[in-house]
Design a protein around this motif. Structure first.
Motif, PDB file in Angstrom:
ATOM      1  N   GLY A  84       0.851  -1.178   0.000  1.00 21.72           N
ATOM      2  CA  GLY A  84       0.000   0.000   0.000  1.00 21.72           C
ATOM      3  C   GLY A  84       0.888   1.229   0.000  1.00 21.72           C
ATOM      4  O   GLY A  84       1.924   1.238   0.668  1.00 21.72           O
ATOM      5  N   ILE A  85       0.510   2.260  -0.744  1.00 16.39           N
ATOM      6  CA  ILE A  85       1.347   3.460  -0.841  1.00 16.39           C
ATOM      7  C   ILE A  85       0.626   4.671  -0.270  1.00 16.39           C
ATOM      8  O   ILE A  85      -0.596   4.734  -0.245  1.00 16.39           O
ATOM      9  CB  ILE A  85       1.793   3.733  -2.296  1.00 16.39           C
ATOM     10  N   ASN A  86       1.418   5.635   0.170  1.00 18.79           N
ATOM     11  CA  ASN A  86       0.891   6.800   0.884  1.00 18.79           C
ATOM     12  C   ASN A  86       0.409   7.883  -0.084  1.00 18.79           C
ATOM     13  O   ASN A  86       1.002   8.953  -0.194  1.00 18.79           O
ATOM     14  CB  ASN A  86       1.986   7.355   1.814  1.00 18.79           C
ATOM     15  N   ILE A  87      -0.688   7.576  -0.776  1.00 25.21           N
ATOM     16  CA  ILE A  87      -1.221   8.564  -1.732  1.00 25.21           C
ATOM     17  C   ILE A  87      -2.714   8.323  -1.951  1.00 25.21           C
ATOM     18  O   ILE A  87      -3.187   7.189  -1.894  1.00 25.21           O
ATOM     19  CB  ILE A  87      -0.466   8.515  -3.085  1.00 25.21           C
ATOM     20  N   GLN A  88      -3.419   9.411  -2.153  1.00 22.14           N
ATOM     21  CA  GLN A  88      -4.813   9.378  -2.595  1.00 22.14           C
ATOM     22  C   GLN A  88      -4.885  10.167  -3.889  1.00 22.14           C
ATOM     23  O   GLN A  88      -4.542  11.350  -3.917  1.00 22.14           O
ATOM     24  CB  GLN A  88      -5.730  10.018  -1.546  1.00 22.14           C
ATOM     25  N   VAL A  91      -7.528  10.503 -10.091  1.00 19.01           N
ATOM     26  CA  VAL A  91      -7.321  10.642 -11.527  1.00 19.01           C
ATOM     27  C   VAL A  91      -6.956   9.282 -12.114  1.00 19.01           C
ATOM     28  O   VAL A  91      -6.012   8.629 -11.693  1.00 19.01           O
ATOM     29  CB  VAL A  91      -6.216  11.671 -11.837  1.00 19.01           C
ATOM     30  N   GLY A  92      -7.746   8.826 -13.059  1.00 15.52           N
ATOM     31  CA  GLY A  92      -7.521   7.524 -13.659  1.00 15.52           C
ATOM     32  C   GLY A  92      -8.194   6.393 -12.910  1.00 15.52           C
ATOM     33  O   GLY A  92      -8.278   5.286 -13.384  1.00 15.52           O
ATOM     34  N   GLU A  93      -8.688   6.659 -11.696  1.00 15.81           N
ATOM     35  CA  GLU A  93      -9.319   5.626 -10.880  1.00 15.81           C
ATOM     36  C   GLU A  93     -10.849   5.683 -10.957  1.00 15.81           C
ATOM     37  O   GLU A  93     -11.532   4.756 -10.612  1.00 15.81           O
ATOM     38  CB  GLU A  93      -8.880   5.768  -9.411  1.00 15.81           C
ATOM     39  N   GLY A  94     -11.374   6.812 -11.387  1.00 15.06           N
ATOM     40  CA  GLY A  94     -12.828   6.941 -11.471  1.00 15.06           C
ATOM     41  C   GLY A  94     -13.213   8.403 -11.507  1.00 15.06           C
ATOM     42  O   GLY A  94     -12.922   9.149 -10.580  1.00 15.06           O
ATOM     43  N   ASP A  98     -14.888   9.400  -4.955  1.00 15.33           N
ATOM     44  CA  ASP A  98     -15.460   8.430  -4.026  1.00 15.33           C
ATOM     45  C   ASP A  98     -16.969   8.649  -3.908  1.00 15.33           C
ATOM     46  O   ASP A  98     -17.545   9.491  -4.614  1.00 15.33           O
ATOM     47  CB  ASP A  98     -14.733   8.472  -2.672  1.00 15.33           C
ATOM     48  N   ASN A  99     -17.618   7.937  -3.015  1.00 19.45           N
ATOM     49  CA  ASN A  99     -19.072   8.033  -2.923  1.00 19.45           C
ATOM     50  C   ASN A  99     -19.561   9.313  -2.269  1.00 19.45           C
ATOM     51  O   ASN A  99     -20.773   9.529  -2.169  1.00 19.45           O
ATOM     52  CB  ASN A  99     -19.636   6.808  -2.193  1.00 19.45           C
ATOM     53  N   HIS A 100     -18.641  10.156  -1.824  1.00 12.03           N
ATOM     54  CA  HIS A 100     -18.992  11.498  -1.354  1.00 12.03           C
ATOM     55  C   HIS A 100     -18.554  12.570  -2.354  1.00 12.03           C
ATOM     56  O   HIS A 100     -18.643  13.761  -2.073  1.00 12.03           O
ATOM     57  CB  HIS A 100     -18.362  11.777   0.013  1.00 12.03           C
ATOM     58  N   GLY A 101     -18.048  12.121  -3.518  1.00 13.31           N
ATOM     59  CA  GLY A 101     -17.641  13.053  -4.556  1.00 13.31           C
ATOM     60  C   GLY A 101     -16.251  13.629  -4.377  1.00 13.31           C
ATOM     61  O   GLY A 101     -15.851  14.541  -5.109  1.00 13.31           O
ATOM     62  N   ASP A 102     -15.484  13.106  -3.428  1.00 13.59           N
ATOM     63  CA  ASP A 102     -14.119  13.599  -3.191  1.00 13.59           C
ATOM     64  C   ASP A 102     -13.198  13.070  -4.288  1.00 13.59           C
ATOM     65  O   ASP A 102     -13.147  11.865  -4.531  1.00 13.59           O
ATOM     66  CB  ASP A 102     -13.651  13.135  -1.813  1.00 13.59           C
ATOM     67  N   TYR A 146      -6.699   4.527  -5.156  1.00  9.98           N
ATOM     68  CA  TYR A 146      -8.099   4.815  -4.811  1.00  9.98           C
ATOM     69  C   TYR A 146      -8.406   4.254  -3.414  1.00  9.98           C
ATOM     70  O   TYR A 146      -7.532   4.171  -2.551  1.00  9.98           O
ATOM     71  CB  TYR A 146      -8.991   4.220  -5.910  1.00  9.98           C
ATOM     72  N   ILE A 147      -9.618   3.863  -3.158  1.00 13.13           N
ATOM     73  CA  ILE A 147     -10.070   3.470  -1.826  1.00 13.13           C
ATOM     74  C   ILE A 147      -9.416   2.172  -1.350  1.00 13.13           C
ATOM     75  O   ILE A 147      -9.115   2.018  -0.161  1.00 13.13           O
ATOM     76  CB  ILE A 147     -11.607   3.328  -1.800  1.00 13.13           C
ATOM     77  N   CYS A 148      -9.188   1.233  -2.247  1.00 10.51           N
ATOM     78  CA  CYS A 148      -8.567  -0.035  -1.861  1.00 10.51           C
ATOM     79  C   CYS A 148      -7.180   0.194  -1.274  1.00 10.51           C
ATOM     80  O   CYS A 148      -6.844  -0.313  -0.201  1.00 10.51           O
ATOM     81  CB  CYS A 148      -8.491  -0.971  -3.061  1.00 10.51           C
ATOM     82  N   ASN A 149      -6.386   0.971  -1.988  1.00 12.78           N
ATOM     83  CA  ASN A 149      -5.049   1.296  -1.502  1.00 12.78           C
ATOM     84  C   ASN A 149      -5.111   2.069  -0.189  1.00 12.78           C
ATOM     85  O   ASN A 149      -4.331   1.819   0.734  1.00 12.78           O
ATOM     86  CB  ASN A 149      -4.308   2.118  -2.557  1.00 12.78           C
ATOM     87  N   ASN A 150      -6.030   3.022  -0.091  1.00  7.91           N
ATOM     88  CA  ASN A 150      -6.209   3.805   1.132  1.00  7.91           C
ATOM     89  C   ASN A 150      -6.460   2.880   2.328  1.00  7.91           C
ATOM     90  O   ASN A 150      -5.861   3.049   3.406  1.00  7.91           O
ATOM     91  CB  ASN A 150      -7.390   4.755   0.944  1.00  7.91           C
ATOM     92  N   THR A 151      -7.325   1.887   2.123  1.00  4.49           N
ATOM     93  CA  THR A 151      -7.652   0.950   3.193  1.00  4.49           C
ATOM     94  C   THR A 151      -6.436   0.135   3.610  1.00  4.49           C
ATOM     95  O   THR A 151      -6.119   0.029   4.799  1.00  4.49           O
ATOM     96  CB  THR A 151      -8.785   0.014   2.737  1.00  4.49           C
ATOM     97  N   LEU A 152      -5.746  -0.436   2.636  1.00  2.00           N
ATOM     98  CA  LEU A 152      -4.577  -1.272   2.935  1.00  2.00           C
ATOM     99  C   LEU A 152      -3.509  -0.478   3.669  1.00  2.00           C
ATOM    100  O   LEU A 152      -3.012  -0.905   4.722  1.00  2.00           O
ATOM    101  CB  LEU A 152      -4.008  -1.852   1.637  1.00  2.00           C
ATOM    102  N   TYR A 153      -3.156   0.687   3.141  1.00  2.00           N
ATOM    103  CA  TYR A 153      -2.086   1.478   3.741  1.00  2.00           C
ATOM    104  C   TYR A 153      -2.444   1.917   5.159  1.00  2.00           C
ATOM    105  O   TYR A 153      -1.639   1.774   6.091  1.00  2.00           O
ATOM    106  CB  TYR A 153      -1.797   2.715   2.874  1.00  2.00           C
ATOM    107  N   SER A 154      -3.638   2.436   5.342  1.00  2.00           N
ATOM    108  CA  SER A 154      -4.028   2.979   6.638  1.00  2.00           C
ATOM    109  C   SER A 154      -4.103   1.907   7.719  1.00  2.00           C
ATOM    110  O   SER A 154      -3.713   2.148   8.866  1.00  2.00           O
ATOM    111  CB  SER A 154      -5.375   3.704   6.533  1.00  2.00           C
ATOM    112  N   VAL A 155      -4.594   0.728   7.374  1.00  2.00           N
ATOM    113  CA  VAL A 155      -4.679  -0.343   8.357  1.00  2.00           C
ATOM    114  C   VAL A 155      -3.286  -0.869   8.702  1.00  2.00           C
ATOM    115  O   VAL A 155      -2.974  -1.126   9.869  1.00  2.00           O
ATOM    116  CB  VAL A 155      -5.605  -1.471   7.859  1.00  2.00           C
TER     117      VAL A 155
END
Length: 208
Positions: A84-88, A91-94, A98-102, A146-155
């Protein structure tokens, strides 16, 4: 002694109206888990909130292993993630974010966090075991931004900072056939085979 394994999936997002990870978790909950105490949760597809919800569940359940599942359109195999990498970066992911429009662009997940953190589940053993059971599998070296990477890195970061003896990993599954009816150039995998694959992963981890 039974191992506690926490498996997470995601709600639908963007133009993905059905997320196969929800179906996988539903079917896992109905199956016999042998020497595993299985816990499951569905996460929001929202930056940071995705990991916060999972970490809250980790604190409650205190599992031995955490496996997060996500869908990767365009992949033809079940793919354990290496890092997991430290980035959100949406662009290119969707295009819809996200589901809040971020829709972040080059935003760090953790300002002072390490650039990357490696999965702590045995991804090579998992991949080999899946193949042994006739299930297409390969190691992935990118969980995206995107969100998958965010989840892996943060946990992974939470476990590292708090010096917890919890193994953490992320596994992407392909789209299901119904998701690509109008995109026949994209590969897919039947949900039942995906369930068999994740059950194989759980069995593999329960023995290690």
């Amino acid at each position: 002694m039974k191992k506690k394994i926490l498996v997470s999936g995601f709600e639908p997002f963007g133009d993905v109206t059905i997320n196969p990870t929800m179906g996988i978790i539903e079917k896992l909950n109905r199956s016999h888990q042998g020497n595993v105490e299985l816990h499951t949760i569905i996460l929001p597809v929202v930056y940071n909130e995705c990991a916060n919800v999972l970490i809250e569940e980790i604190n409650k359940v205190q599992p031995d292993i955490v496996i997060s599942l996500g869908v990767a359109m365009g992949r033809s195999a079940i793919t354990p993630e290496r890092i997991g990498i430290n980035i959100q970066d949406t662009v290119g992911e969707g295009a819809s974010g996200d589901n809040h429009g971020d829709r972040p662009f080059d935003r760090l997940i953790e300002e002072d966090g390490p650039d990357g953190l490696f999965s702590t589940i045995p991804i090579r053993d998992i991949t080999n075991e899946l193949k042994k059971h006739g299930i297409p599998a390969q190691i992935s070296n990118s969980a995206g931004t995107y969100i998958c990477n965010n989840t892996l890195y943060s946990v992974l970061l939470h476990v590292q900072i708090n010096q917890l003896s919890i193994r953490v990993g992320f596994i992407h599954v392909p789209a299901t056939p119904g998701m690509v009816l109008n995109k026949p150039h994209l590969p897919s995998m039947d949900l039942e085979l995906q369930v068999k694959g994740i059950q194989t992963v759980i069995d593999c981890l329960s023995e290690k």
